[in-house]
Design an enzyme around this catalytic site. Structure first.
Site, PDB file in Angstrom:
ATOM      1  N   ILE A 149      -2.881  -0.637  -5.932  1.00 46.05           N
ATOM      2  CA  ILE A 149      -2.344  -1.575  -4.947  1.00 46.05           C
ATOM      3  C   ILE A 149      -1.390  -2.583  -5.576  1.00 46.05           C
ATOM      4  CG2 ILE A 149      -4.357  -1.325  -3.456  1.00 46.05           C
ATOM      5  CD1 ILE A 149      -5.315  -4.065  -4.385  1.00 46.05           C
ATOM      6  N   GLU A 150      -1.480  -2.780  -6.887  1.00 44.94           N
ATOM      7  CA  GLU A 150      -0.591  -3.729  -7.547  1.00 44.94           C
ATOM      8  C   GLU A 150       0.798  -3.138  -7.777  1.00 44.94           C
ATOM      9  OE1 GLU A 150      -0.612  -6.771  -8.416  1.00 44.94           O
ATOM     10  OE2 GLU A 150      -2.688  -7.416  -8.210  1.00 44.94           O
TER      11      GLU A 150
END
Length: 425
Positions: A149-150
């Site tokens: 998700i980063e």
């Protein structure tokens, strides 16, 4: 989630007509009182698919799954099925279900299907590195999906605020955890060093909060913002209780993390085919003690410069600054001996072209040319008064007037002294 019931206004599954309404980086939700709010999504959920495909590892070692016959259709499941799948994940962290989590799952299994396919292939490169770092600090291994998700598993990702690398370290936090950053070198891009720093940081955050949901939220917005939210929620340390007091992106961060865990484990149930992966050759490092450009290595060893770039993303300008201190370069293991045997040839290869920083420069001490008749009138000139000279005689010799001599030298009368210098121009 008791106090806030999220109703998804946008971000539906790929087969849902409402899918065209959502923004690229936002989810709009409504609480029980009918108040709408916008939640920002992590930047890893807004990565451009084409840029991910251009990464050397992806372009070289990932190929479409030609033997995958799954239909490109996202099946519809009941809430109970999602709840059961999340509950069945072998995690120490709680993987709850709610509308926000469902929205993020829908995005991954809908619009981001190709991205998930790429990440599943790239995971073969990066997950062993993440797991080893997390294991060394005794952390839950499901944290390996934070870079999903980063950064969408892009080691060169840079956010709009400057967070960099797979783990999206800000400059100050990266330096706090031992990652060196300068004009030429950025260890936030180094998968090994950044993963160890991230595990260290996550371990420290858990010592502060003792709750993994809060740790993940703090990783996104900083521990100060979490403490503020806890204070505003009358001391509650339940992420879903402090949820309304968090920054917009952090409200979507834990749901996105849960959705990443879901999709990286249940992709097959959503007809997502992983990219076929051929793991790259084993790699090793060699130390260099002089400045050297990637192109010099590539030309002498006969390897694509893109491969050296991908194996060494920490070097921002393709220059290994070995003259500062011995620095390591990662290469395929079968090229290490060749590098050692040809090290001097690598340093010497077109060095003037690739290493342009000069170590020593001589100052040009050439004499200023004497004035000629063409330029004589443009520069100042003085003369020494001779014994018996008058202003009139000096003016005549130098093609000027007594009045100009008085003005240039601040004279009021005609008295001058032998040996004194007078400006004549």
């Amino acid at each position: 989630m008791n106090k806030i019931r999220l109703t998804i206004i946008a971000l539906a599954a790929i087969a849902t007509p409402a899918a065209a309404q959502y923004q690229d980086n936002e989810i709009t939700v409504t609480d029980e009182q009918g108040q709408q709010e916008v939640i920002d999504l992590p930047e890893g959920m807004t990565q451009d698919v084409d840029s991910l495909l251009q990464l050397f590892h992806n372009a070289t070692y990932l190929t479409p799954a030609g033997d995958c016959n799954l239909p490109d259709v996202n099946p519809v499941y009941t809430k109970e099925e999602y709840v059961e799948r999340l509950r069945a994940l072998p995690t120490a962290m709680e993987m709850v279900y709610n509308e926000a989590v469902q929205a993020c799952i829908d995005r991954y299994t809908g619009r981001l299907r190709r991205t998930v396919s790429i990440m599943l292939g790239a995971a073969n490169f990066y997950m062993p590195i993440f797991e080893q770092a997390l294991e060394s600090y005794g952390l839950p291994l499901e944290l390996k999906y934070l870079p999903v998700i980063e950064s969408a598993l892009n080691p060169n990702a840079v956010s709009r605020v400057g967070a960099t690398g797979l783990w999206q370290f800000m400059l100050a936090t990266g330096k706090q955890y031992g990652l060196e950053v300068n004009t030429l070198y950025d260890e936030r891009r180094d998968p090994l060093k950044a993963s160890n720093a991230a595990a260290h940081y996550l371990s420290d955050l858990y010592k502060i909060f003792g709750d993994w949901n809060l740790v993940i939220a703090a990783y996104n917005c900083g521990p100060e913002n979490i403490n503020k939210a806890i204070h505003r929620a009358n001391g509650s340390k339940d992420y879903w209780e402090i949820y309304p007091y968090l920054p917009r992106e952090t409200r979507g961060y834990v749901p996105a993390f849960i959705a990443a865990n879901y999709v990286m484990n249940y992709y097959c149930e959503h007809n997502i085919c992983p990219m076929n992966t051929q793991l790259p050759a084993k790699t090793d490092t060699v130390m260099v003690s002089r400045d050297v450009h990637f192109e010099q290595i590539a030309q002498v060893l006969g390897v694509p410069v893109s491969q050296i770039q991908e194996l060494n993303p920490q070097y921002r300008k393709d220059i290994i600054n070995g003259s500062t201190r011995p620095m390591d370069v990662r290469l395929p293991s079968n090229l290490i001996a060749s590098f050692i045997d040809n090290e001097q040839a690598i340093y010497d290869f077109n060095a003037d072209e690739y290493i342009k920083k000069r170590a020593e420069v001589a100052v040009n001490e050439a004499q200023v040319p004497k004035a000629t008749r063409s330029n004589r009138g443009s520069r100042a000139r003085s003369v020494t008064v001779r014994k018996g000279d008058t202003l009139g005689a000096i003016a005549k010799r130098n093609h000027t007037t007594v009045a100009k001599l008085r003005k240039l030298n601040g004279l009021k009368g005609n008295n001058i002294r032998a040996g004194k210098k007078l400006r004549v121009r």
